[in-house]
Structure formats: C-alpha cells, structure tokens
Design a protein around this motif. Structure first.
Motif, PDB file in Angstrom:
ATOM      1  N   ILE A  34       1.076  -1.055  -0.164  1.00 23.13           N
ATOM      2  CA  ILE A  34      -0.138  -0.107  -0.144  1.00 23.13           C
ATOM      3  C   ILE A  34       0.983   1.226   0.248  1.00 23.13           C
ATOM      4  O   ILE A  34       1.859   0.832   0.271  1.00 23.13           O
ATOM      5  N   ALA A  35       0.646   2.800  -0.301  1.00 22.95           N
ATOM      6  CA  ALA A  35       0.718   4.026  -0.150  1.00 22.95           C
ATOM      7  C   ALA A  35       0.322   4.605   0.780  1.00 22.95           C
ATOM      8  O   ALA A  35      -1.060   4.891   0.229  1.00 22.95           O
ATOM      9  N   THR A  36       0.845   5.791   0.695  1.00 21.37           N
ATOM     10  CA  THR A  36       0.068   6.254   1.767  1.00 21.37           C
ATOM     11  C   THR A  36       0.686   8.197   1.280  1.00 21.37           C
ATOM     12  O   THR A  36       2.349   8.111   1.333  1.00 21.37           O
ATOM     13  N   GLY A  37      -0.645   9.261   1.093  1.00 17.29           N
ATOM     14  CA  GLY A  37       0.154  10.302   1.346  1.00 17.29           C
ATOM     15  C   GLY A  37      -0.267  11.345   2.367  1.00 17.29           C
ATOM     16  O   GLY A  37      -0.875  10.887   3.049  1.00 17.29           O
ATOM     17  N   ASP A  75       2.616  15.357   6.194  1.00 13.28           N
ATOM     18  CA  ASP A  75       4.302  15.639   6.653  1.00 13.28           C
ATOM     19  C   ASP A  75       4.140  15.300   5.125  1.00 13.28           C
ATOM     20  O   ASP A  75       5.801  15.756   5.326  1.00 13.28           O
ATOM     21  N   CYS A  76       3.765  15.909   3.446  1.00 15.60           N
ATOM     22  CA  CYS A  76       4.171  15.912   2.522  1.00 15.60           C
ATOM     23  C   CYS A  76       5.163  14.910   2.561  1.00 15.60           C
ATOM     24  O   CYS A  76       5.545  15.004   1.069  1.00 15.60           O
ATOM     25  N   LYS A  77       4.576  13.536   2.923  1.00 11.67           N
ATOM     26  CA  LYS A  77       5.574  12.606   2.486  1.00 11.67           C
ATOM     27  C   LYS A  77       4.563  11.829   1.848  1.00 11.67           C
ATOM     28  O   LYS A  77       2.857  11.729   2.281  1.00 11.67           O
ATOM     29  N   VAL A  78       5.760  10.822   0.558  1.00  7.69           N
ATOM     30  CA  VAL A  78       4.330  10.157   0.623  1.00  7.69           C
ATOM     31  C   VAL A  78       5.328   8.395   0.906  1.00  7.69           C
ATOM     32  O   VAL A  78       6.323   8.117   0.735  1.00  7.69           O
ATOM     33  N   ARG A  79       4.383   7.361   1.197  1.00  8.39           N
ATOM     34  CA  ARG A  79       5.101   6.204   1.749  1.00  8.39           C
ATOM     35  C   ARG A  79       5.138   5.220   1.273  1.00  8.39           C
ATOM     36  O   ARG A  79       3.581   5.430   1.113  1.00  8.39           O
ATOM     37  N   VAL A  80       5.506   3.724   1.409  1.00  6.23           N
ATOM     38  CA  VAL A  80       5.401   2.846   0.506  1.00  6.23           C
ATOM     39  C   VAL A  80       5.014   1.662   1.289  1.00  6.23           C
ATOM     40  O   VAL A  80       6.251   1.499   2.264  1.00  6.23           O
ATOM     41  N   HIS A  81       4.376   0.629   1.685  1.00  5.95           N
ATOM     42  CA  HIS A  81       4.760  -0.301   2.552  1.00  5.95           C
ATOM     43  C   HIS A  81       4.437  -1.168   2.801  1.00  5.95           C
ATOM     44  O   HIS A  81       3.562  -1.849   1.562  1.00  5.95           O
ATOM     45  N   ASN A  82       4.806  -2.793   3.407  1.00  6.39           N
ATOM     46  CA  ASN A  82       5.078  -4.136   2.746  1.00  6.39           C
ATOM     47  C   ASN A  82       4.126  -4.087   3.790  1.00  6.39           C
ATOM     48  O   ASN A  82       4.619  -4.031   5.229  1.00  6.39           O
ATOM     49  N   VAL A  83       2.899  -4.626   3.988  1.00  7.43           N
ATOM     50  CA  VAL A  83       1.292  -5.289   4.806  1.00  7.43           C
ATOM     51  C   VAL A  83       2.208  -6.583   5.642  1.00  7.43           C
ATOM     52  O   VAL A  83       2.127  -6.236   6.674  1.00  7.43           O
ATOM     53  N   PRO A  84       2.619  -7.651   4.621  1.00  4.79           N
ATOM     54  CA  PRO A  84       2.926  -8.666   5.997  1.00  4.79           C
ATOM     55  C   PRO A  84       3.667  -8.222   7.302  1.00  4.79           C
ATOM     56  O   PRO A  84       3.648  -8.697   8.110  1.00  4.79           O
ATOM     57  N   SER A 113       9.999  11.936  -0.408  1.00  5.22           N
ATOM     58  CA  SER A 113       9.979  13.961   0.969  1.00  5.22           C
ATOM     59  C   SER A 113      10.181  14.805  -0.630  1.00  5.22           C
ATOM     60  O   SER A 113      10.562  15.813  -0.354  1.00  5.22           O
ATOM     61  N   CYS A 114       9.353  14.490  -1.918  1.00  3.26           N
ATOM     62  CA  CYS A 114       9.598  15.323  -3.195  1.00  3.26           C
ATOM     63  C   CYS A 114       8.364  16.661  -3.608  1.00  3.26           C
ATOM     64  O   CYS A 114       8.584  17.588  -3.393  1.00  3.26           O
ATOM     65  N   HIS A 115       7.186  16.022  -2.693  1.00  2.00           N
ATOM     66  CA  HIS A 115       6.578  17.725  -2.132  1.00  2.00           C
ATOM     67  C   HIS A 115       6.572  18.598  -1.583  1.00  2.00           C
ATOM     68  O   HIS A 115       7.225  18.237   0.013  1.00  2.00           O
ATOM     69  N   ALA A 116       6.212  20.075  -1.678  1.00  2.00           N
ATOM     70  CA  ALA A 116       6.818  20.995  -0.302  1.00  2.00           C
ATOM     71  C   ALA A 116       4.945  21.106   0.011  1.00  2.00           C
ATOM     72  O   ALA A 116       5.923  21.805   1.015  1.00  2.00           O
ATOM     73  N   GLY A 117       4.259  20.024  -0.293  1.00  2.00           N
ATOM     74  CA  GLY A 117       3.035  20.697   0.762  1.00  2.00           C
ATOM     75  C   GLY A 117       2.005  19.069   1.159  1.00  2.00           C
ATOM     76  O   GLY A 117       2.926  18.068   0.436  1.00  2.00           O
ATOM     77  N   ARG A 118       1.249  19.406   1.500  1.00  2.00           N
ATOM     78  CA  ARG A 118       0.979  18.296   2.194  1.00  2.00           C
ATOM     79  C   ARG A 118       0.385  17.439   0.735  1.00  2.00           C
ATOM     80  O   ARG A 118      -0.678  17.725  -0.222  1.00  2.00           O
ATOM     81  N   VAL A 119       0.328  16.132   1.040  1.00  2.00           N
ATOM     82  CA  VAL A 119      -0.153  15.277  -0.457  1.00  2.00           C
ATOM     83  C   VAL A 119      -1.556  14.304   0.327  1.00  2.00           C
ATOM     84  O   VAL A 119      -1.949  14.563   1.513  1.00  2.00           O
ATOM     85  N   LYS A 120      -2.168  15.160  -0.677  1.00  2.00           N
ATOM     86  CA  LYS A 120      -4.108  15.288  -0.311  1.00  2.00           C
ATOM     87  C   LYS A 120      -4.664  13.759  -1.550  1.00  2.00           C
ATOM     88  O   LYS A 120      -5.651  13.176  -0.945  1.00  2.00           O
ATOM     89  N   ARG A 121      -3.702  13.130  -2.315  1.00  2.00           N
ATOM     90  CA  ARG A 121      -4.394  12.345  -3.079  1.00  2.00           C
ATOM     91  C   ARG A 121      -3.462  11.454  -4.078  1.00  2.00           C
ATOM     92  O   ARG A 121      -2.487  12.179  -4.569  1.00  2.00           O
ATOM     93  N   LEU A 122      -3.392  10.326  -3.802  1.00  2.00           N
ATOM     94  CA  LEU A 122      -3.169   9.279  -4.267  1.00  2.00           C
ATOM     95  C   LEU A 122      -3.557   8.538  -4.927  1.00  2.00           C
ATOM     96  O   LEU A 122      -4.224   7.911  -5.072  1.00  2.00           O
ATOM     97  N   VAL A 123      -3.747   7.765  -6.676  1.00  2.00           N
ATOM     98  CA  VAL A 123      -3.890   6.961  -7.539  1.00  2.00           C
ATOM     99  C   VAL A 123      -3.246   6.172  -8.245  1.00  2.00           C
ATOM    100  O   VAL A 123      -1.671   6.630  -8.236  1.00  2.00           O
ATOM    101  N   ALA A 124      -3.802   4.666  -8.325  1.00  2.00           N
ATOM    102  CA  ALA A 124      -3.062   3.869  -9.065  1.00  2.00           C
ATOM    103  C   ALA A 124      -4.004   3.612 -10.626  1.00  2.00           C
ATOM    104  O   ALA A 124      -5.002   3.453 -10.365  1.00  2.00           O
ATOM    105  N   ALA A 125      -2.653   3.157 -11.405  1.00  2.00           N
ATOM    106  CA  ALA A 125      -3.606   2.259 -12.999  1.00  2.00           C
ATOM    107  C   ALA A 125      -4.026   0.876 -12.474  1.00  2.00           C
ATOM    108  O   ALA A 125      -2.528  -0.435 -12.052  1.00  2.00           O
ATOM    109  N   PRO A 126      -4.461   0.506 -13.503  1.00  2.00           N
ATOM    110  CA  PRO A 126      -5.541  -0.956 -12.616  1.00  2.00           C
ATOM    111  C   PRO A 126      -4.390  -1.721 -13.332  1.00  2.00           C
ATOM    112  O   PRO A 126      -3.487  -1.272 -14.406  1.00  2.00           O
ATOM    113  N   ASN A 127      -4.530  -2.808 -12.811  1.00  2.00           N
ATOM    114  CA  ASN A 127      -2.583  -3.857 -13.447  1.00  2.00           C
ATOM    115  C   ASN A 127      -1.220  -3.227 -13.125  1.00  2.00           C
ATOM    116  O   ASN A 127      -0.491  -4.005 -14.127  1.00  2.00           O
ATOM    117  N   VAL A 128      -0.913  -2.389 -12.141  1.00  2.00           N
ATOM    118  CA  VAL A 128       0.524  -1.884 -12.419  1.00  2.00           C
ATOM    119  C   VAL A 128       0.658  -1.828 -11.659  1.00  2.00           C
ATOM    120  O   VAL A 128       0.555  -0.561 -10.226  1.00  2.00           O
TER     121      VAL A 128
END
Length: 209
Positions: free
Chosen positions: A109-112, A115-124, A133-148
C-alpha cells in the motif's frame, strides 16, 4: 401513492413492452426512496484513535484500508468486522490518502500525508519500503492504474502531480524530476492540487483539482 409508481417490477415490464430508453430508466431508478429507506448501519469498525480521513477498498472488494490522524493505517476484513493489522506508517502528519497497489496480492500500500511525504509499505511485514519527500505541500491524493503494481501518482498542495516508479532508484532533492504536472505554471504560484482521478480504461488521462 399508486403502487405502480413505486414498483420497479412494473417499470421493468413497461420498459420491455413500451421500449422506454435505458438512459431515462436508469436515471429514474438509480436511487429510489424505497432503496434509501432500506439503508442502515451494519457495523462500526473500531481501531483508530484519531479522525479517519481516507478509506480504500482493494481490487476484489474483500479488504478495506483506512488512514487516520493517529498516523496509522489499518487493513480490515469488513465482511467479518475484523481488524487484520495496524501499520505504523512513520508519517508525522495526518494521513489523507491510502492506496492498494494493484497486482501485489494486497501486500503493498502507499500512503500520503500532511507531512508532505509519500510512503510505501509492505503489509505482511508491517514495514515501510520506500519514503519520498518530493512534495513541498501536504499530499492529498494518491491514484494507481489497474494492473500496474510498480507505479502510482500523487497530488499535493504544492500544486504538483508527481509520478512514482518503484522500479527506478530515486533520491529526493530540492528539485525532484518526477513532476508530471505543475499547476503553478498555469494558474500561479499559489496553486494547490487536492484531488486526482485516473481513468481506469485510459490510464494516460488524469483529472485533478
């Protein structure tokens, strides 16, 4: 009230006999008063200690993810009203968006967050695998493409939409090269991007606000 006016079976038969157009039929019966009256609370899932800001179903509809002001992400089995795991995300601000990455068996999963950060997590493993830490403002939305499973996009209050490719090495700097869209170039330096949607049938199409 005339029962025929509220009986959907009557309207289905009338559509077949009178050849009423599908569009008008769907608009009329998309939401009906009887359907609304049947809606009710099935169960409350308890586990967060702060406001819940985002919810996200996995692709199969069997799991639900939630992100909160308590800085945690929780994966639920909502059909059995059960909390499966709590991830301590490492964020230092309210979590505004959570996304299951496709074709990862719901292991990633990914979270935004604020703290202006995007983090990716291994659930198990309950661990963070990537932190951006690319963003200089709050991260409000994440989207992904099907099957990618290795790519996703983020929208931030710094006015940028950024692309993340987990196959590529990335080191965050003051001018990260992963900016896909910069609204500051179009509407001024105070631009913010708070919403982002990707067309699942044409992933090259993004809509933002």
């Amino acid at each position: 009230m005339d029962l025929q006016q509220t009986n959907i079976v009557h309207h289905l038969r009338r559509r077949q006999i009178c050849d009423i157009g599908n569009v008008s039929f769907e608009r009329k019966h998309h939401v009906t008063e009887k359907l609304i009256n049947r809606l009710g609370l099935e169960h409350e899932l308890e586990g967060h200690s702060g406001c819940v800001n985002c919810l996200e179903w996995n692709q199969s509809g069997q799991l639900l993810g939630s992100g909160s002001d308590d800085l945690n992400a929780i994966i639920w089995d909502p059909l059995r009203h059960k909390k499966l795991c709590t991830l301590r995300t490492g964020h230092h601000g309210n979590i505004f968006s959570l996304k299951f990455l496709p074709n990862t068996s719901d292991h990633t999963i990914a979270t935004g967050a604020a703290d202006c950060k995007v983090r990716v997590h291994n659930v198990p493993n309950l661990e963070t695998t990537h932190a951006f830490s690319c963003h200089a403002g709050r991260v409000k939305r994440l989207v992904a493409a099907p099957n990618v499973p290795y790519m996703f996009w983020s929208a931030g209050e710094d006015g940028t939409v950024r692309q993340f490719d987990l196959r590529a090495q990335h080191t965050c700097t003051d001018s990260c090269s992963n900016v896909l869209i910069n609204l500051n170039h179009y509407i001024g330096k105070h631009a913010e991007c708070k919403c982002l949607a990707l067309n699942p049938h044409r992933p090259e199409q993004l809509a933002g606000k």
